[in-house]
Structures are given as C-alpha cells and as structure tokens.
Scaffold this active site. Structure first.
Site, PDB file in Angstrom:
ATOM      1  N   ARG A  16      -5.563  -2.087   8.923  1.00  0.00           N
ATOM      2  CA  ARG A  16      -7.033  -2.653   7.795  1.00  0.00           C
ATOM      3  C   ARG A  16      -6.618  -3.981   7.556  1.00  0.00           C
ATOM      4  NH1 ARG A  16      -8.313   2.448   5.794  1.00  0.00           N
ATOM      5  NH2 ARG A  16      -7.399   2.107   4.247  1.00  0.00           N
TER       6      ARG A  16
ATOM      7  N   SER B  86      -8.677  -5.371   4.543  1.00  0.00           N
ATOM      8  CA  SER B  86      -9.454  -4.874   3.097  1.00  0.00           C
ATOM      9  C   SER B  86      -8.948  -5.992   2.110  1.00  0.00           C
ATOM     10  CB  SER B  86      -7.550  -4.057   2.731  1.00  0.00           C
ATOM     11  OG  SER B  86      -7.617  -2.820   2.740  1.00  0.00           O
TER      12      SER B  86
ATOM     13  N   GLY C 241      -0.187   5.184  -4.731  1.00  0.00           N
ATOM     14  CA  GLY C 241      -0.577   6.797  -4.408  1.00  0.00           C
ATOM     15  C   GLY C 241      -0.261   8.022  -3.879  1.00  0.00           C
TER      16      GLY C 241
ATOM     17  N   THR D 217     -10.604  -6.861  -5.391  1.00  0.00           N
ATOM     18  CA  THR D 217     -12.043  -6.806  -6.114  1.00  0.00           C
ATOM     19  C   THR D 217     -12.585  -5.693  -5.912  1.00  0.00           C
ATOM     20  OG1 THR D 217     -13.403  -7.663  -3.933  1.00  0.00           O
ATOM     21  CG2 THR D 217     -12.663  -9.300  -6.523  1.00  0.00           C
TER      22      THR D 217
ATOM     23  N   LEU E 118      10.477 -21.100  -5.111  1.00  0.00           N
ATOM     24  CA  LEU E 118       9.906 -19.857  -4.620  1.00  0.00           C
ATOM     25  C   LEU E 118       8.356 -19.421  -5.238  1.00  0.00           C
ATOM     26  CD1 LEU E 118       9.439 -17.193  -2.738  1.00  0.00           C
ATOM     27  CD2 LEU E 118      10.026 -15.855  -4.290  1.00  0.00           C
TER      28      LEU E 118
ATOM     29  N   ASP F  85       0.467  -0.945   0.107  1.00  0.00           N
ATOM     30  CA  ASP F  85       0.220   0.084   0.446  1.00  0.00           C
ATOM     31  C   ASP F  85       0.779   1.479  -0.281  1.00  0.00           C
ATOM     32  OD1 ASP F  85      -2.459   1.308  -0.365  1.00  0.00           O
ATOM     33  OD2 ASP F  85      -3.193   1.060   1.814  1.00  0.00           O
TER      34      ASP F  85
ATOM     35  N   TRP G 298       2.534   7.534  -2.872  1.00  0.00           N
ATOM     36  CA  TRP G 298       4.385   8.307  -2.676  1.00  0.00           C
ATOM     37  C   TRP G 298       4.078   9.265  -3.926  1.00  0.00           C
ATOM     38  CZ3 TRP G 298       7.504   7.468  -6.705  1.00  0.00           C
ATOM     39  CH2 TRP G 298       8.778   7.047  -6.361  1.00  0.00           C
TER      40      TRP G 298
ATOM     41  N   HIS H  58       2.542   3.190  -8.955  1.00  0.00           N
ATOM     42  CA  HIS H  58       2.797   1.817  -8.708  1.00  0.00           C
ATOM     43  C   HIS H  58       3.737   1.216 -10.227  1.00  0.00           C
ATOM     44  CE1 HIS H  58      -1.216   2.355  -7.148  1.00  0.00           C
ATOM     45  NE2 HIS H  58      -1.604   2.401  -7.921  1.00  0.00           N
TER      46      HIS H  58
ATOM     47  N   ARG I 184      -0.400   9.271 -10.115  1.00  0.00           N
ATOM     48  CA  ARG I 184      -0.500   7.797  -9.379  1.00  0.00           C
ATOM     49  C   ARG I 184       0.461   6.732 -10.365  1.00  0.00           C
ATOM     50  NH1 ARG I 184      -4.086   7.884  -5.709  1.00  0.00           N
ATOM     51  NH2 ARG I 184      -4.306   4.718  -5.779  1.00  0.00           N
TER      52      ARG I 184
END
Ligand code: FPP
Length: 249
Positions: free
Chosen positions: A192, A194, A25, A68, A133, A22, A27, A39, A35
C-alpha cells in the site's frame, strides 16, 4: 564479517530514497513487548540507516514517522511517538548537525504541543546550511492533506487556471525544491502507499520487503539499492534498448 560495499555506479545511486518504516508493532508483539518498544527499536534502526545513507552517498532521505491517520491509535502510543520525536531532537540533534544533516519537516506542525513545534523549528533553523544529507521527517503528514493545502494556497495566491502546471503544483508542496523520490522502501510486506508522497511518487520505483523495520539493516538496504540500480526506468516512455531496436532493427 566486514560490510560489503555498495557496488553500483555513482549515476545509479538514487538521489532521493523515501521509507515507510512499517512493522514496529508486530516486531514488538512477536517478542512479547509493548508496541512502543517496537517504535524505540525502530528509532535505533533509523540511526543505522541514516549512517548508511550518508555512506552510500544518497543526498535526500524522507522517512514516514507519523501519518495524519496515526492520531487514531491508542493515546499512549500517540504520546509515545511524540516523545520519540522530542527525544530524537533532544539527544541526537548535535550529532546530526555535526554530521552535516539538514533536518526538514513535512506535514502539519499545528497539532503538536507548542513546545515540540518550537523544538522542530529550532532544529530546522540550526541545520539549514548543512548539505551532506537532507533528512525530511514526515510527521503528522498526509499526502492528500498536502495536495489540498497546495490547492488552497494556489487559489489564495490568485494563480490563473491556465498557469497551474505540474511544476507549479510541485512548488506548492512541502517538498518544494526536493527531487521526487527515486526509490520508496516499505518494510513489513504491505502493498500500500498509505497516503505517503502520493504526488511525488508518480514515477518512483518500489522495494517492498517482509522484514519488519527494526530488522531492516544496512545489508538489506544495500540489496535494495542494488536491485534499484538494475531497474529500467522508463517514466512512461520506452526503454533505450527498445528505441535502439526499433531504429536499428
Ligand atoms: C509503523 O509501524 C511505524 C510507525 C507508525 C512509526 C514509525 C516511527 C519510528 C520508527 C520512530 C522514528 C521516529 C522519529 C520521529 C524520528 P506500525 O506501528 O504500524 O507496525 P505494525 O504495522 O506492525 O503495527
């Protein structure tokens, strides 16, 4: 300065780390950038964290890349996140494969463009034998949606009510066969869940940091793991120390 090694005993290294990446945006906004630039920076950071995950010997990593609920974002941001997923597959897949990363997807593929769905399926197929991994990408993922789908499939399979156990439900989730996360990291300070791995997180330890995801580096990751190693996980019971005190006085 050289990177500090991870100084925890091997049996204290989490088997499964899950990350809510999180703050991309914020940052970007802080730097006067769109934004999506956040990402992109977050994706760059993901490479570093992946490398560190392999270095630290953690066998399972799950990342929350698109929920979602994220369809509610402006269309250009949604399209940008789709493009990032496609770019990651186009540009990084060969290297991930060479490094022994097994790619998996959790969430619903249906709503993605058919071409992107196919790329995801091909990437999963290409890397299915890799075992250094396991990287679970949660994309168009929602924890409630996952549980609802599991219930629907349990009913369709005609499983009698008395055979429905926690183990059985786990086997009907996207994460079937994957151990529950031991440690969940959330960047940017929100407290949260989320809708992320809400079933699987039952006994996870949390590490929440104010750092925005693009700035969450190897050093802080190492600190998170060292903090995790100090935790006394009781899974609803009492700690060994408490039991010993009760028994031996
Ligand atoms: C949350 O930050 C982040 C996301 C919704 C997307 C995370 C995606 C990446 C880091 C790219 C990697 C993706 C793939 C497919 C490998 P936010 O936008 O909610 O930040 P904010 O809370 O500051 O607005």
């Amino acid at each position: 300065m050289p990177d500090s090694p991870l100084s925890i005993p091997p049996d204290r290294v989490p088997q499964h780390v899950a990350i809510i990446m999180d703050g991309n945006g914020r940052w970007a906004i802080q730097r006067g950038l769109p934004r999506l630039a956040g990402h992109r920076a977050g994706t760059e950071n993901l490479r570093r964290i992946l490398r560190a995950t392999v270095e630290f010997g953690i066998p399972y990593l799950t990342i929350y890349a698109f929920s979602t609920e994220n369809w509610g974002r402006p269309p250009e941001e949604v399209e940008g996140l789709m493009r990032i997923l496609e770019d990651v597959i186009d540009k990084e897949l060969d290297e991930l494969n060479r490094e022994g990363v097994q790619l998996r997807h959790i969430g619903r593929l249906e709503r993605l463009a058919p071409r992107l769905q196919q790329k995801v399926l091909d990437a999963i197929e290409l890397t299915r034998e890799n075992n250094r991994l396991v990287l679970n990408i949660a994309f168009n993922y929602g924890g409630r949606d996952e549980i609802v789908q599991a219930i629907q499939r349990i009913i369709r399979d005609g499983i009698p009510a008395e055979e429905v156990t926690a183990e059985l439900v786990s086997r009907y989730l996207y994460t079937a066969g994957v151990p529950d996360p031991d440690l969940i990291i959330r960047t940017s300070g929100e407290l949260r869940i989320s809708n992320f791995l809400i079933w699987q997180a039952a006994y996870a330890e949390w590490y929440v940091t104010p750092t925005y995801w693009p700035d969450f580096d190897r050093e802080e990751y190492r600190r998170a793991l060292e903090a995790f190693a100090q935790r006394n996980r009781r899974f609803g019971g009492v700690s060994e120390a408490v039991v010993n005190r009760a028994v031996h006085g």
